[in-house]
Design a protein around this motif. Structure first.
Motif, PDB file in Angstrom:
ATOM      1  N   VAL A 126      15.062   0.663   0.073  1.00  0.00           N
ATOM      2  CA  VAL A 126      13.735   1.240   0.319  1.00  0.00           C
ATOM      3  C   VAL A 126      13.595   1.518   1.809  1.00  0.00           C
ATOM      4  CG1 VAL A 126      11.265   0.785   0.264  1.00  0.00           C
ATOM      5  CG2 VAL A 126      12.686   0.089  -1.661  1.00  0.00           C
ATOM      6  N   ARG A 127      13.112   2.710   2.135  1.00  0.00           N
ATOM      7  CA  ARG A 127      12.877   3.069   3.539  1.00  0.00           C
ATOM      8  C   ARG A 127      11.544   2.453   3.956  1.00  0.00           C
ATOM      9  NH1 ARG A 127      14.974   4.157   7.092  1.00  0.00           N
ATOM     10  NH2 ARG A 127      14.205   6.150   7.898  1.00  0.00           N
ATOM     11  N   LEU A 128      11.621   1.350   4.697  1.00  0.00           N
ATOM     12  CA  LEU A 128      10.424   0.585   5.030  1.00  0.00           C
ATOM     13  C   LEU A 128       9.370   1.401   5.780  1.00  0.00           C
ATOM     14  CD1 LEU A 128      11.936  -2.899   5.953  1.00  0.00           C
ATOM     15  CD2 LEU A 128      10.859  -2.162   3.817  1.00  0.00           C
ATOM     16  N   PRO A 129       9.734   2.274   6.735  1.00  0.00           N
ATOM     17  CA  PRO A 129       8.683   3.084   7.378  1.00  0.00           C
ATOM     18  C   PRO A 129       7.943   3.972   6.387  1.00  0.00           C
ATOM     19  CG  PRO A 129      10.707   3.137   8.671  1.00  0.00           C
ATOM     20  CD  PRO A 129      11.056   2.496   7.368  1.00  0.00           C
ATOM     21  N   ILE A 130       8.687   4.550   5.437  1.00  0.00           N
ATOM     22  CA  ILE A 130       8.044   5.401   4.428  1.00  0.00           C
ATOM     23  C   ILE A 130       7.175   4.548   3.513  1.00  0.00           C
ATOM     24  CG2 ILE A 130       8.435   7.110   2.612  1.00  0.00           C
ATOM     25  CD1 ILE A 130       9.324   7.972   5.381  1.00  0.00           C
ATOM     26  N   LEU A 131       7.653   3.363   3.160  1.00  0.00           N
ATOM     27  CA  LEU A 131       6.873   2.465   2.312  1.00  0.00           C
ATOM     28  C   LEU A 131       5.570   2.072   3.002  1.00  0.00           C
ATOM     29  CD1 LEU A 131       6.805   0.803  -0.329  1.00  0.00           C
ATOM     30  CD2 LEU A 131       7.866  -1.078   0.939  1.00  0.00           C
ATOM     31  N   GLY A 132       5.644   1.796   4.296  1.00  0.00           N
ATOM     32  CA  GLY A 132       4.441   1.458   5.032  1.00  0.00           C
ATOM     33  C   GLY A 132       3.440   2.601   5.055  1.00  0.00           C
ATOM     34  N   CYS A 133       3.926   3.820   5.239  1.00  0.00           N
ATOM     35  CA  CYS A 133       3.038   4.990   5.224  1.00  0.00           C
ATOM     36  C   CYS A 133       2.452   5.221   3.834  1.00  0.00           C
ATOM     37  CB  CYS A 133       3.788   6.235   5.691  1.00  0.00           C
ATOM     38  SG  CYS A 133       4.212   6.226   7.443  1.00  0.00           S
ATOM     39  N   LEU A 134       3.237   4.901   2.789  1.00  0.00           N
ATOM     40  CA  LEU A 134       2.718   5.026   1.423  1.00  0.00           C
ATOM     41  C   LEU A 134       1.564   4.050   1.201  1.00  0.00           C
ATOM     42  CD1 LEU A 134       3.026   6.343  -1.380  1.00  0.00           C
ATOM     43  CD2 LEU A 134       4.616   4.498  -1.970  1.00  0.00           C
ATOM     44  N   ALA A 135       1.715   2.827   1.730  1.00  0.00           N
ATOM     45  CA  ALA A 135       0.633   1.845   1.618  1.00  0.00           C
ATOM     46  C   ALA A 135      -0.610   2.338   2.355  1.00  0.00           C
ATOM     47  CB  ALA A 135       1.092   0.496   2.170  1.00  0.00           C
ATOM     48  N   VAL A 136      -0.426   2.913   3.531  1.00  0.00           N
ATOM     49  CA  VAL A 136      -1.556   3.458   4.289  1.00  0.00           C
ATOM     50  C   VAL A 136      -2.239   4.577   3.505  1.00  0.00           C
ATOM     51  CG1 VAL A 136      -2.191   4.766   6.361  1.00  0.00           C
ATOM     52  CG2 VAL A 136      -0.617   2.832   6.540  1.00  0.00           C
ATOM     53  N   SER A 137      -1.432   5.438   2.906  1.00  0.00           N
ATOM     54  CA  SER A 137      -1.976   6.568   2.159  1.00  0.00           C
ATOM     55  C   SER A 137      -2.830   6.104   0.985  1.00  0.00           C
ATOM     56  CB  SER A 137      -0.834   7.461   1.674  1.00  0.00           C
ATOM     57  OG  SER A 137      -1.331   8.568   0.968  1.00  0.00           O
ATOM     58  N   TRP A 138      -2.323   5.161   0.203  1.00  0.00           N
ATOM     59  CA  TRP A 138      -3.075   4.662  -0.943  1.00  0.00           C
ATOM     60  C   TRP A 138      -4.318   3.903  -0.501  1.00  0.00           C
ATOM     61  CZ3 TRP A 138      -3.305   6.161  -5.664  1.00  0.00           C
ATOM     62  CH2 TRP A 138      -2.195   6.725  -6.294  1.00  0.00           C
ATOM     63  N   PHE A 139      -4.217   3.195   0.615  1.00  0.00           N
ATOM     64  CA  PHE A 139      -5.372   2.454   1.122  1.00  0.00           C
ATOM     65  C   PHE A 139      -6.482   3.413   1.538  1.00  0.00           C
ATOM     66  CE2 PHE A 139      -7.589   0.131   4.596  1.00  0.00           C
ATOM     67  CZ  PHE A 139      -8.093  -0.914   3.821  1.00  0.00           C
ATOM     68  N   VAL A 140      -6.115   4.508   2.184  1.00  0.00           N
ATOM     69  CA  VAL A 140      -7.109   5.503   2.589  1.00  0.00           C
ATOM     70  C   VAL A 140      -7.775   6.124   1.363  1.00  0.00           C
ATOM     71  CG1 VAL A 140      -7.408   7.765   3.679  1.00  0.00           C
ATOM     72  CG2 VAL A 140      -6.018   6.016   4.800  1.00  0.00           C
TER      73      VAL A 140
END
Length: 697
Positions: free
Chosen positions: A257-271
């Motif tokens: 898993v690409r951790l930077p992309i995963l982190g941005c995915l979490a940000v996206s869903w949170f928004v």
């Protein structure tokens, strides 16, 4: 109305007026919304307010017409949300390419013809469908319960799109964060992830000479680069493939898993969750910014783009008419498909958004405004994109056709490379990817709200209505978890597979069946009367003809065109294996298969001794079909019997009941004439004996 209630109402309206300018400020958005909601609740507790149907421009905003389910704060919120839903990433990375590929300016002719005969009528049909029943994509199928599988199919499609669409948004978030630097990381080829084939373009500072950058300055290397120009890989392409995605060699090789992309995915869903935390009450305020600011960014980029060298050549490639292509069926097929998919028909989102309208809202006007705005945005975005691509082609000294692309290739490869050629390139990069984020969020809001509304309406208990936020959070968590595989090294393969199969021909089938059900199973005359009761005027003759004949024919044409023009999906030089294509078709069929499965289930559970009787009963409208509120159930939906009964009976059943009632009254009158005793038949059917000798007593 009590004085306390009137004072509370004035306080809400006055506060809303004072705070209106602050709504446009993203920082003050949440506080304003919370304060307004608190004041509204306080006012409602003071006493009952007069309910007024509909919402027209200039009319003071009343409290929710549907207090149990809620409504939009005003009609502007609905229009902006629908515009944000329809105007998405496809307007930026698909329409300009289709226009260029299919005859430039000549493509506009079939495009706008399809808009008039297919896009706007289908848009109006779905808006009126959801608004009349005030229910989501599942609940509206009380119109013909056997076809409820269409609603489940819409939910499946929205689920697939919601999963991968948020991954695209998270990639835009990633590029947005990486643009916060003095030098864009994909400007040069001297990075650890670059290969010997990398060849960049000088584009830093104010030097825009367009010369090619090589690892050596020898004449031989320069000559070899010209000879092997077709093998050139740009820094932006290598940054996308080898650094952002770290793409694997096969769709089955997931890697890590690409951790930077995963982190941005979490940000996206949170928004997305935060913006929908109060349903349409919160998202309706957010869209003031998310639906309008992309146009500000587009305008800024447009002004900057047309002032660049070579921009005119790019716009000429975009618009130069090739009239001979108008006779090509493929051009008409592309135009119809783009209109259909761009407006978001058959996703369930239009029905869901319209279900929060007030009953007498003029959705006919809204459908025309939103559809035309969507298409105009596509055309406008084409000028922005091709002015930049023309500038890029000018600097590379290659035709525009070699830099024109669509899909992720345009958004994350071609356009970022062009941005490196501009002065203060990080600023333009921030603006561009911020625009992509907002365009994506506008669509994602409606996708998530479609699923949440369908679940809440289907269960329908007081607890789940009060705790809708819990449902929203649960759906967001599920979407995040299901999106994790798309953040692996093979994620881009799966993203494109879902994009090409999950929402392709299945949407066309769903939309076609919806038209057939409403127009021919429920009956076009019944539906025209429903629309007239809701809007105050019948649908125009043009829309009646389109709904019954023209639109279904065009939808069928799109389906046939999609099947004939089918080609197995590829990604650059990578050819998808057969087993992955089988998964793609399974995803496409998973939404369509809901329709016959539920139809068979409903028929089997319907009363009747023969299959024909069961089928007839399953197709009849549910007794609760009709307007959601009792005050709107007039005419043929007027309650029969007890005043507390709000169930609407089908027309034939009502007529039979009236005839039986008239016969009973006649029989009673006959009995009264022949009655010798002093008994009087009561209105409720009981018999009372009068012992009072005075008849007048």
């Amino acid at each position: 109305m009590r004085p306390a209630a009137m004072a509370g109402s004035l306080l809400v309206v006055s506060t809303h007026t004072l705070l209106q300018p602050l709504v446009h400020s993203e920082a003050a958005l949440s506080d304003c919304a919370c304060l307004l909601i608190f004041l509204s609740v306080t006012s409602a507790a003071s006493g009952p307010e007069e309910r007024k149907n509909g919402a027209v421009p200039g009319e003071p905003v009343k409290k929710d017409e549907n207090s149990r389910r809620g409504n939009w704060g005003n009609q502007i919120e609905f229009v902006l949300t629908s515009v944000g839903y329809a105007v998405g990433l496809g307007n930026v990375w698909r329409f300009p390419y289709l226009c260029y590929r299919n005859g430039g300016g000549a493509f506009m002719l079939p495009y706008f013809i399809m808009l008039v005969f297919c896009g706007i009528p289908l848009f109006f049909l779905e808006l009126s469908f959801g608004q009349f029943a005030s229910l989501g994509c599942l609940g509206v199928w009380k119109i013909s319960p056997m076809f409820k599988g269409v609603g489940y199919g819409m939910m499946v499609v929205s689920t697939y799109i919601g999963i991968y669409y948020n991954v695209v948004i998270c990639l835009a978030f990633y590029y947005f964060f990486m643009s916060m630097t003095n030098l864009l990381p994909w400007t040069y080829c001297n990075n650890p992830w670059n290969t010997p084939d990398c060849s960049g373009v000088v584009g830093s500072g104010a030097q825009l000479n367009g010369s090619l950058v090589n690892t050596t300055t020898s004449l031989v290397a320069g000559v070899m680069e010209v000879v092997n120009r077709t093998k050139r890989t740009s820094p932006s392409e290598e940054y996308w493939k080898h650094y952002v995605l770290n793409i694997s060699d096969d769709i089955g090789n997931f890697g890590e898993v690409r951790l930077p992309i995963l982190g941005c995915l979490a940000v996206s869903w949170f928004v997305v969750f935060l913006c929908l935390i109060r349903g349409v009450k919160s998202s309706g305020k957010v869209v003031y910014f998310t639906a309008t600011f992309p146009y500000v960014v587009l305008t800024i980029l447009f002004v900057r783009g047309i002032t660049l060298d070579g921009a005119i050549n790019g716009i000429k490639y975009y618009l130069t008419p090739q009239w001979e292509k108008v006779l090509d069926a493929k051009v008409w097929g592309d135009a119809a498909s783009q209109i259909f998919y761009s407006l978001g028909c058959a996703w369930g989102g239009l029905i869901t958004m319209a279900s929060y309208n007030k009953f007498h809202n003029n959705c006919f006007r809204d459908s025309i405004i939103i559809s035309i705005t969507n298409c105009a945005t596509s055309v406008y975005a084409g000028f922005v994109i091709f002015s930049i691509l023309g500038f890029m082609a000018h600097n590379l000294n290659v035709p525009v056709s070699e830099v024109a692309d669509h899909g992720p290739g345009l958004a994350f490869v071609a356009y970022p490379e062009a941005l490196t050629l501009l002065p203060i390139s990080p600023l333009w990069s921030l603006l561009f990817f911020f625009m992509l984020i907002l365009l994506g969020l506008g669509t994602q809001f409606c996708l998530l709200e479609t699923l949440v509304t369908a679940i809440v309406d289907e269960i329908g208990t007081d607890w789940i209505i009060r705790n809708k936020t819990v449902v929203t959070f649960s759906v967001a968590i599920a979407g995040f978890l299901l999106g994790i595989p798309l953040t692996t090294h093979a994620g881009i393969y799966w993203l494109l597979l879902m994009d090409n199969y999950a929402a392709s021909f299945s949407l066309v089938i769903i939309s076609c069946i919806m038209c057939i059900c409403v127009m021919y199973i429920y009956g076009h005359r019944n539906y025209f009367k429903d629309v007239e009761m809701m809007l105050g005027f019948p649908p125009p003759l043009f829309f009646k003809v389109c709904w019954r004949f023209i639109s279904p024919v065009i939808i069928s044409f799109i389906l046939i065109f999609t099947v004939i023009q089918y080609k197995p999906i590829t990604y650059n030089d990578y050819v998808y294996p057969g087993w992955s294509l089988a998964i793609g078709f399974a995803m496409a069929l998973s939404s369509v298969i809901c329709i016959p499965i539920y139809a068979l289930y409903k028929i089997s559970r319907s009363p009747g001794t023969t299959f024909r009787e069961r089928l007839k009963h399953a197709c009849q409208p549910h007794p609760k079909w009709g307007p959601a509120l009792a005050e709107h159930r007039t005419g043929r939906y007027a309650p029969m019997g007890s005043a507390d009964t709000v169930e609407a009976r089908p027309i034939k059943e009502k007529e039979e009941l009236r005839e039986e009632h008239n016969e009973e009254e006649k029989a009673k009158e006959t009995e009264k004439k022949d009655e010798i005793s002093l008994t009087i038949q009561g209105s409720n059917g009981s018999t009372n004996t009068h012992n009072n000798p005075n008849p007048s007593a």
